[in-house]
Write a protein that holds these residues in place. Structure first.
Motif, PDB file in Angstrom:
ATOM      1  N   GLU A 122      33.186 -45.831 -80.648  1.00  0.00           N
ATOM      2  CA  GLU A 122      34.184 -46.493 -81.511  1.00  0.00           C
ATOM      3  C   GLU A 122      33.451 -47.406 -82.479  1.00  0.00           C
ATOM      4  O   GLU A 122      32.763 -48.343 -82.059  1.00  0.00           O
ATOM      5  CB  GLU A 122      35.154 -47.301 -80.666  1.00  0.00           C
ATOM      6  CG  GLU A 122      36.086 -48.218 -81.437  1.00  0.00           C
ATOM      7  CD  GLU A 122      37.007 -47.466 -82.385  1.00  0.00           C
ATOM      8  OE1 GLU A 122      36.655 -47.355 -83.577  1.00  0.00           O
ATOM      9  OE2 GLU A 122      38.071 -46.990 -81.926  1.00  0.00           O
TER      10      GLU A 122
ATOM     11  N   TYR B 103      39.338 -47.530 -73.259  1.00  0.00           N
ATOM     12  CA  TYR B 103      38.360 -46.721 -73.991  1.00  0.00           C
ATOM     13  C   TYR B 103      37.657 -45.727 -73.061  1.00  0.00           C
ATOM     14  O   TYR B 103      37.479 -44.554 -73.410  1.00  0.00           O
ATOM     15  CB  TYR B 103      37.333 -47.620 -74.677  1.00  0.00           C
ATOM     16  CG  TYR B 103      37.722 -48.006 -76.077  1.00  0.00           C
ATOM     17  CD1 TYR B 103      37.627 -47.083 -77.118  1.00  0.00           C
ATOM     18  CD2 TYR B 103      38.194 -49.281 -76.374  1.00  0.00           C
ATOM     19  CE1 TYR B 103      37.994 -47.425 -78.414  1.00  0.00           C
ATOM     20  CE2 TYR B 103      38.560 -49.630 -77.669  1.00  0.00           C
ATOM     21  CZ  TYR B 103      38.450 -48.696 -78.684  1.00  0.00           C
ATOM     22  OH  TYR B 103      38.827 -49.028 -79.957  1.00  0.00           O
TER      23      TYR B 103
ATOM     24  N   GLY C 262      36.344 -44.367 -87.240  1.00  0.00           N
ATOM     25  CA  GLY C 262      36.848 -45.135 -86.109  1.00  0.00           C
ATOM     26  C   GLY C 262      38.349 -45.305 -86.188  1.00  0.00           C
ATOM     27  O   GLY C 262      39.028 -44.646 -86.973  1.00  0.00           O
TER      28      GLY C 262
END
Length: 536
Positions: free
Chosen positions: A62, A193, A411
């Protein structure tokens, strides 16, 4: 030093596009190849895992996130589901049932409502149960605040309602002293994540966001079983000694540069992005400049002199003009070579024409973009068109950025858009401006190998699966793999193995499910047992 053999799947590797098996030795890829060759390792491996057709890829990176804000949203502070003013009141009322003395929430976006009118302060305060509230717009460049909040923060000179620009920053900074610790929010976000196949994240921190203490806590946590965290710190400096001292005040190598959310302007949704021409829906308004040419120049000179990467939030075309004037002025002081060597970076850069791309390339500037913005706000009657009219048609041209040679990473800007690397790939292939679309492979590399390069990662194997590379990968359940291109003049996908190109999931109808995420041999997330669950 355990070894694990994964077999009977698909391995995304340019080193062997036909590989079906992967051997991990502790924290390193030890071998990859076909099933026949994999037999040699079965007896030697400590564990053998049948992938049952699952896909292994390098884990996602990310490039732009806000972990504490994401954690808050995951914990119930998300207002993105509101499709009207009345629904916003309902969500606020539900949020008010919590225990906090100040209600903090984010995500409303009136441009998607049939009636874009915002609720009155009286109605909002009633829904909040009389409590102070801070309700950030989805882009977090403006917010709804009430008189109770402003009085509590000692900001009585600011008018209640929608706050923007410098007043919005004042409110945010004052809230830092009011809010509880953010460690739990950060932890929840990192786990989120990991469950989506990310092993590395880059936090955008700044004094006007969560503050220095929150970043120090985040970097100090540094748990092996969570995604690796790097950061940018968006604090303006005016001399090289200050730049050097500031970067040295962080753990070595963890803060990549000074900037990130160091804002040259605001956002298009809040009408604070700095434009060359008026907003189409707000005559006379061209947005706001948060930095002067002198401040930009001094920051660039200070950082470049010490080889420190500077990074800037910039969205509007006039803001980009302003920023590049600062680059030109800095070049006169320290030379173009030092600016190039520092690998300076821009966040967002949504309105870039051909001449400007050439200038970005001349200074070796990396650009971090978010295809999910277009998925949310692009296309006919979308927010971009509402705010910009015909100018919206040429925004976020990923293809032109890549073809011009400008280094590009992709991202989410979470929680502004969702945490989903495959959704980013899909958005990059489906940009509303057809000429701006890129292939699935380019969209994937913009979140893996290219992102590591932009971070200055010295290991040339980072973001790849090949012998000697770090054992950092994700396993996915994907029903169809293909070689995909956005160019409709040719076949949009191919499963011909003779192409010799590794294949990626077809994401136009189905988003893959993450089954396992591994960073340097350590499990971050694991639901691999789902492979063995019987189908209905």
């Amino acid at each position: 030093m355990a070894t694990t053999l994964y077999r009977n799947g698909t391995i995304y590797s340019a080193a062997d596009p036909f590989a079906t098996a992967l051997l991990i030795d502790s924290d390193t890829v030890a071998w990859l190849g076909g099933e026949e060759a994999a037999e040699r390792y079965v007896e030697k491996a400590d564990e053998v895992i049948d992938l049952a057709g699952a896909l292994i890829t390098p884990a996602f990176v990310e490039s732009h996130t806000h972990l504490a804000a994401l954690g808050r949203n995951l914990g119930g502070a998300d207002l993105g589901a509101a499709s009207s003013g009345s629904q916003l009141l309902e969500l606020l009322s539900a949020r008010a049932k919590g225990a906090e003395s100040v209600i903090i929430a984010q995500g409303w976006d009136e441009t998607s409502w049939v009636d874009s009118s915002l609720p009155s302060e009286t109605d909002l305060s009633s829904a909040a149960g009389g409590r102070p509230y801070y309700l950030a717009r989805r882009d977090v460049h403006s917010a709804l605040v009430n008189r109770e909040l402003l009085d509590r923060l000692g900001l009585g000179s600011i008018a209640s309602g929608v706050v923007r620009g410098a007043e919005h920053d004042q409110v945010r900074q004052a809230l830092l002293a009011e809010g509880p610790g953010v460690e739990e929010f950060q932890r929840v976000a990192l786990e989120h994540y990991a469950a989506r196949g990310f092993a590395t994240v880059v936090e955008m921190a700044a004094p006007h966001l969560e503050g220095r203490e929150a970043l120090d806590q985040l970097l100090a946590a540094d748990q092996a079983d969570h995604p690796q965290v790097y950061a940018y710190w968006g604090e303006l400096v005016q001399e090289e000694t200050a730049a050097e001292q500031l970067i040295r005040s962080f753990p070595q190598g963890r803060v990549l540069g000074l900037g990130g959310d160091l804002c040259v302007d605001g956002s298009i949704g809040s009408r604070t992005a700095l434009l060359r021409e008026d907003y189409a829906d707000d005559a006379g308004n061209r947005g706001l400049a948060y930095l002067s040419i002198e401040e930009i120049t001094a920051h660039l000179v200070a950082c470049s002199s010490k080889g420190i990467q500077a990074a800037f939030h910039v969205i509007g075309d006039a803001a980009l003009d302003l920023l590049l004037e600062g680059f030109d002025a800095a070049a006169e002081q320290v030379g173009v070579a030092k600016l190039q060597a520092a690998r300076h970076r821009l966040e967002h850069a949504e309105m870039v024409d051909e001449a400007t791309r050439a200038r970005l390339l001349s200074y070796s500037i990396t650009v971090s973009m978010q295809p999910g913005f277009d998925a949310l706000w692009g296309g006919p009657e979308g927010m971009y068109e509402q705010r910009l009219g015909e100018r919206a048609a040429t925004m976020n041209n990923l293809s032109a950025m890549l073809s011009s040679g400008v280094p590009l990473v992709l991202g989410s800007d979470a929680p502004v858009t969702e945490v989903n690397g495959w959704a980013v790939v899909h958005a990059a292939m489906s940009m509303s401006n057809e000429s701006g679309r890129i292939s699935a492979r380019a969209g994937f590399m913009g979140q893996t190998r290219s992102t590591y390069r932009a971070m200055g990662e010295m290991n040339p194997f980072a973001g790849q699966l090949l012998i000697g590379a770090p054992a950092t990968f994700a396993i996915w359940s994907a029903s169809e793999l293909a070689i995909q291109t956005p160019d409709e003049r040719i076949s949009s996908w191919s499963t011909d193995a003779r192409a010799g190109t590794p294949m990626l999931p077809v994401v136009d109808q189905e988003i893959p499910t993450c089954l396992r995420t591994v960073r340097a041999g350590v499990l971050l997330f694991d639901q691999l047992d789902q492979l063995n669950e019987p189908t209905a």
